[in-house]
Design an enzyme around this catalytic site. Structure first.
Site, mmCIF file in Angstrom:
data_model
loop_
_atom_site.group_PDB
_atom_site.id
_atom_site.type_symbol
_atom_site.label_atom_id
_atom_site.label_comp_id
_atom_site.label_asym_id
_atom_site.label_seq_id
_atom_site.Cartn_x
_atom_site.Cartn_y
_atom_site.Cartn_z
ATOM 1 N N ASP A 166 0.830 -1.203 0.000
ATOM 2 C CA ASP A 166 0.000 0.000 0.000
ATOM 3 C C ASP A 166 0.865 1.254 0.000
ATOM 4 O O ASP A 166 2.081 1.190 -0.187
ATOM 5 C CB ASP A 166 -0.972 -0.013 1.184
ATOM 6 C CG ASP A 166 -0.277 0.038 2.549
ATOM 7 O OD1 ASP A 166 0.960 0.192 2.615
ATOM 8 O OD2 ASP A 166 -0.993 -0.066 3.567
ATOM 9 N N GLU A 169 3.815 0.990 2.184
ATOM 10 C CA GLU A 169 4.694 -0.145 1.931
ATOM 11 C C GLU A 169 4.461 -1.260 2.948
ATOM 12 O O GLU A 169 5.390 -1.857 3.485
ATOM 13 C CB GLU A 169 6.157 0.309 1.861
ATOM 14 C CG GLU A 169 6.316 1.441 0.859
ATOM 15 C CD GLU A 169 7.746 1.710 0.437
ATOM 16 O OE1 GLU A 169 8.652 1.013 0.902
ATOM 17 O OE2 GLU A 169 7.938 2.625 -0.385
ATOM 18 N N GLU A 323 8.289 14.088 8.699
ATOM 19 C CA GLU A 323 7.339 13.084 8.206
ATOM 20 C C GLU A 323 6.187 12.914 9.187
ATOM 21 O O GLU A 323 5.028 12.811 8.782
ATOM 22 C CB GLU A 323 8.059 11.747 8.003
ATOM 23 C CG GLU A 323 7.159 10.659 7.435
ATOM 24 C CD GLU A 323 7.935 9.412 7.074
ATOM 25 O OE1 GLU A 323 7.881 9.000 5.897
ATOM 26 O OE2 GLU A 323 8.603 8.835 7.966
#
Length: 368
Positions: A166, A169, A323
């Site tokens: 997905d 990963e 992130e």
């Protein structure tokens, strides 16, 4: 580690564009994160949304360079794509190594065996969508890209139903809603723009719609993968920008409601999914950008501005976006040290985070 502080939108807008363009490789590729060892590659998904940001934010030549790089990456692998398509049309099953990579070196080479799985389809659909948006926005000539578009359409129409990793990963054995949404979004974009053969794209779009309707929804909302009851933050892109379901329709409303119950945080921020443990399972500025984008497109301007403010508040003092939001309501705080030991601190700056901030700011009328 980044420390959240009050938003400084003018400075972050300027810094975001500088971070993206300043780290773009001479080839045109965008590294996911130039300071994080395992992210010094270019993913087509991250890069395509980053190109959408530069296309919008006054640096269309940066987007041009990325799209030229991607087109070359794909045309350089024409024989590989044609072999795979022939295999599928003969009723045979390709091996995972027959497929195109998830990520590339900044020079456009395969990354080789780095001990990390390398099979996703979402990036190729996302690139078709982003390329079409850029060409249309700036009136660019599509001729240099037509062969790469044809090959990408061939690849996706042959492989779209293949289970793969997905967006995150994970879960190789599943067929994911976010992946199907990206493929459908890309095929629809090039078909509507007249860049691809209508019939083949149309058949695949219809097949994806049927599969989602029959197996990709639960209780009226889009599902994380076929047969799942869960939702996932990547489903936000199925609403905006890919528009896989009508924004004002019942499936979009039910999907947004389920996401708001499970992964959206009241003061801003979005988890990838419940139970996430990567770097403690925190909230992602990227997903706050998608949520705000959808809010902006559907008239919820105040909610969109809340997400923009939240993203900006996650920046470091020197205007770098991570992130994940640092130490903010982690789902699995005990798992954070193992990831920091394995790969170092939270990836900062993540170019995709800066890109989604710029896109959302543009939706709300702000530019660098």
């Amino acid at each position: 580690m980044p420390t959240p502080h009050a938003p400084d939108h003018p400075a972050l807008l300027r810094a975001s564009l500088d971070v993206i363009t300043g780290n773009q490789a001479p080839s045109g590729a965008y590294p996911a994160c130039p300071t994080y060892e395992v992210y010094r590659y270019s993913w087509l998904r991250d890069g395509s949304f980053t190109a959408e940001a530069t296309s919008r934010a006054g640096a269309p030549e940066s987007a041009d360079a990325f799209h030229r790089w991607t087109a070359k990456v794909i045309t350089d692998r024409a024989a590989r794509i044609e072999r795979l398509v022939t295999t599928v049309r003969a009723g045979q099953q390709p091996t995972e190594s027959d497929h195109l990579p998830t990520r590339y070196t900044l020079d456009g080479d395969d990354t080789g065996d780095v001990g990390w799985w390398d099979f996703q389809l979402d990036g190729y659909g996302t690139w078709l969508w982003a390329l079409t948006e850029h060409l249309t926005r700036h009136g660019r000539d599509a001729t240099p890209y037509r062969e790469a578009v044809r090959l990408t359409v061939d690849y996706l129409t042959a492989t779209w139903a293949t289970p793969c990793y997905d967006w995150w990963e994970e879960y190789r054995e599943q067929t994911h809603g976010g992946t199907l949404g990206a493929i459908r979004g890309g095929l629809h974009a090039v078909r509507a723009a007249g860049l691809a053969e209508d019939t083949r794209c149309g058949h695949t779009i219809d097949a994806i719609d049927t599969l989602i309707r029959e197996r990709g929804t639960y209780d009226g909302h889009l599902a994380k993968w076929l047969g799942s009851k869960q939702v996932d933050g990547s489903l936000l892109a199925c609403l905006t920008p890919f528009g896989n379901v009508p924004a004002d329709g019942p499936v979009a409303a039910a999907t947004l409601h389920a996401l708001e119950l499970d992964v959206v945080q009241p003061g801003g921020g979005v988890y990838r999914y419940l139970g996430d443990t990567f770097y403690g399972g925190g909230q992602w500025p990227v997903l706050a950008g998608f949520l705000g984008w959808h809010y902006a497109r559907t008239g919820r301007t105040d909610d969109a501005r809340r997400e923009l403010d939240w993203i900006a508040a996650q920046a470091t003092a020197d205007h770098l976006l991570p992130e994940q939001a640092p130490d903010v309501r982690l789902q699995a705080p005990r798992r954070l040290p193992e990831w920091e030991t394995r790969w170092g601190p939270n990836a900062t700056p993540l170019l995709w985070s800066h890109a989604m901030y710029l896109i959302l700011a543009d939706e709300l009328g702000a530019t660098p």
